[in-house]
Enzyme design. Structure first.
Site, short mmCIF file in Angstrom:
data_model
loop_
_atom_site.label_atom_id
_atom_site.label_comp_id
_atom_site.label_asym_id
_atom_site.label_seq_id
_atom_site.Cartn_x
_atom_site.Cartn_y
_atom_site.Cartn_z
N ASP A 204 0.66 -1.22 0.08
CA ASP A 204 0.02 -0.01 0.11
C ASP A 204 0.87 1.12 0.05
OD1 ASP A 204 -2.85 1.12 0.61
OD2 ASP A 204 -1.99 1.70 2.13
N GLU A 267 2.01 0.01 -4.77
CA GLU A 267 1.18 0.86 -5.29
C GLU A 267 1.73 2.22 -5.19
OE1 GLU A 267 -3.18 3.10 -3.92
OE2 GLU A 267 -1.64 2.43 -2.28
N HIS A 328 -10.17 -0.85 -6.12
CA HIS A 328 -11.10 -0.23 -5.18
C HIS A 328 -10.96 1.24 -4.87
CE1 HIS A 328 -7.37 -0.79 -2.94
NE2 HIS A 328 -7.91 -0.33 -2.16
N ASP A 329 -10.21 1.94 -5.55
CA ASP A 329 -9.91 3.45 -5.42
C ASP A 329 -10.53 4.29 -6.44
OD1 ASP A 329 -8.86 2.88 -2.72
OD2 ASP A 329 -6.84 2.73 -3.68
C1 GLC Z 1 -4.21 3.06 -0.69
C2 GLC Z 1 -5.33 2.24 -0.62
C3 GLC Z 1 -6.73 3.10 -0.19
C4 GLC Z 1 -6.69 3.35 1.14
C5 GLC Z 1 -5.34 4.34 1.31
C6 GLC Z 1 -4.91 4.46 2.41
O1 GLC Z 1 -4.23 4.05 -1.58
O2 GLC Z 1 -5.49 1.55 -1.87
O3 GLC Z 1 -7.94 2.24 -0.24
O4 GLC Z 1 -7.59 4.17 1.44
O5 GLC Z 1 -4.02 3.66 0.49
O6 GLC Z 1 -4.26 3.32 3.25
#
Ligand code: GLC
Length: 534
Positions: A204, A267, A328-329
């Site tokens: 993440d 990510e 999911h974002d």
């Molecule tokens: C990443 C996740 C997201 C989350 C964020 C904070 O971007 O994909 O869903 O809210 O991190 O952890």
């Protein structure tokens, strides 16, 4: 060793992201769980993907739906138990697939025992496991950094008179990776799950992990305009993508290298020139820094063609490409580009060179589901309302059949189910040989069967306007992929540049076996894969 065996599973395979809250609920509380996922593994296997990535399943107060973790080495009872998890690892492996967990190293929950200790006193042994700073001279936050979820990124803590940094919610304090003890504790979290048999991690917000050691102010972003998320008012120069992050990633990679055939996908939302630095040196960086260009760029053939070319050109020699259409974002691809183009997108995702990641439900052409104001769950929407930033619409339950709650749960689900679920569901679409689900399955099958499609080389084929075309080759096996991004018929003429062949798959799921002889007539919103005579 044959050339083919040199490729790892994460290069040849396709990753399928499951958002556990929304895949299948087995215990009837309206929220998906591990037993639910277990009961649907036969579907995942039937679909033909190779690895399953689960969004967080750890104990969490759920302020950010699991991305706020209060125990890194356990399972939230909402999702099940460690026994359920072990069973899931076994069953995923029995199906010949891999299991990838979400690893959230940037921040914990404010309910994590580490943070509870850390905030107790300035000399607590865990104080520097988090990022604490004195108020600015004259008072107020230590600098101008902004939270991704709205407002300042600093929260004042009365007990000790200092601020702590949180890149996301104040319930998500950032961990201090410059502290060797914290670092070791987090690396041991990786070992804990690797020892339990997981095949890899999706890491993440990896580009956030290290912050400027001088905590300098960020400058305003001249390109900001209202309508963008408020944190975009500032360039994230000093709170993200710091050079030292690569040393941390190296440490994580060292842990993975202690085991066989494990992988890390990071990510990273950065311009592609910066993105590719996350490959690091050979054996040092993440195996795959997520490439979100198909999510971020306008859906236009020329723009995407240029982006592919640029990305391919920037990859380091050991860098394996990857592509993502949804997660999911971000809004569902079918909502963003429409149902017809979602089929073209499926063909693009599964024929480009590099590892594809497929978001659950996109294989059904799921749309964003409108969320009534009183059912909003996402803290992003709650903190920054009205800009359409909320992520609930793309996180709604998977529709399995036309029964109550779409077969997702015996109870009312945590988010509404799409109103088209009576027809857009797994059972109905499995029975329809022309559905987008049927297309995904055929694409996945073809990709698996043909090494040219999963590990072959990539070469752009010149095309105009709404067409995007490229070739994939492995040895004697050669394919032409031609995609019509437009809503009008179009012709790809490759006279003198490609041999004849036969269409093996059209996004319309007809047309097969037709001979291709230099001129390809594509219908509106059609993509085709042609096997060329070599
Ligand atoms: C990443 C996740 C997201 C989350 C964020 C904070 O971007 O994909 O869903 O809210 O991190 O952890």
């Amino acid at each position: 060793m044959s050339a083919e065996r040199e490729h790892q599973w994460w290069q040849k395979g396709v990753i399928y992201q499951i958002y556990p809250r929304s895949f299948q609920d087995a215990n009837g509380d309206g929220v998906g769980d591990l037993r639910g996922i277990l009961s649907r593994l036969d579907y995942v296997q039937w679909l033909g993907v190779d690895a399953v990535w689960l969004s967080p399943i750890y104990p969490s107060p759920m302020a950010d739906f699991g991305y706020d973790i209060s125990d890194y080495c356990s399972i939230d009872p909402l999702f099940g138990s460690l026994d359920d998890f072990d069973e899931l690892v076994r069953q995923v492996h029995r199906c010949g697939m891999k299991l990838v967990l979400d690893f959230v190293p940037n921040h914990s929950s404010s309910e994590h025992p580490w943070f509870k200790e850390s905030r107790r006193s300035r000399d607590n042994p865990k104080r520097h496991w988090y990022i604490w700073r004195d108020p600015a001279p004259g008072g107020g936050p230590p600098n101008n950094w902004l939270s991704q979820f709205g407002g300042a990124a600093w929260e004042f803590d009365d007990a000790t008179g200092q601020y702590y940094y949180h890149a996301f919610l104040k319930q998500q304090p950032d961990l201090n990776w410059r502290n060797p003890q914290l670092r070791e504790a987090m690396l041991n979290v990786l070992r804990f799950w690797l020892d339990r048999g997981v095949d890899g991690f999706r890491v993440d917000v990896i580009w956030h992990i290290v912050k400027d050691d001088e905590f300098r102010n960020n400058d305003p972003d001249p390109d900001y305009h209202p309508g963008l998320a408020p944190h975009r008012q500032l360039l994230a120069t000093y709170n993200t993508d710091r050079p030292e992050v690569h040393q941390v990633i190296e440490k994580m990679r060292d842990v993975l290298n202690e085991y066989d055939h494990r992988m890390m996908v990071g990510e990273v939302y950065l311009p592609v020139e910066r993105l590719v630095t996350y490959y690091g040196g050979e054996g040092e960086g993440v195996h795959l820094p997520f490439n979100f260009q198909l999510i971020e760029l306008p859906w236009h053939a020329r723009i995407i063609a240029d982006a592919i070319e640029k990305y391919e050109g920037l990859l380091p020699p050991h860098g394996w490409p990857n592509w993502v259409l949804g997660n999911h974002d971000n809004p569902r691809i079918a909502t963003r580009i429409g149902a017809a183009q979602a089929r073209v997108a499926a063909m693009l995702l599964l024929t480009l060179r590099g590892t594809p990641t497929l978001y659950y439900g996109d294989e059904l052409g799921m749309h964003n589901v409108p969320i009534p104001p009183d059912r909003v769950q996402d803290p992003f929407e709650k903190n920054v309302p009205g800009l359409g930033l909320g992520r609930d619409p793309e996180r709604t339950p998977m529709p399995w059949n036309d029964q109550a709650h779409a077969g997702f749960s015996a109870a009312a689900p945590w988010l509404p189910i799409g109103e088209d679920a009576h027809s857009r569901n797994v059972e109905a679409m499995r029975a329809d040989s022309t559905s987008i689900l049927a297309l995904y399955r055929r694409l996945l099958e073809l990709r698996r069967q043909e090494s040219a499609l999963h590990i072959g080389s990539y070469a752009a084929v010149p095309a105009h306007e709404n067409l995007l075309a490229f070739r994939r080759r492995k040895g004697d096996s050669l394919f032409l992929v031609a995609l019509n991004f437009g809503h009008e018929p179009a012709v790809l003429d490759v006279t003198g540049r490609a041999p004849c062949g036969k269409i093996v798959l059209s996004t319309h799921l007809d047309h097969e076996q037709e001979v291709f002889d230099c001129r390809l007539e594509l219908r509106a919103d059609e993509g085709v894969i042609v096997r060329l005579d070599s």
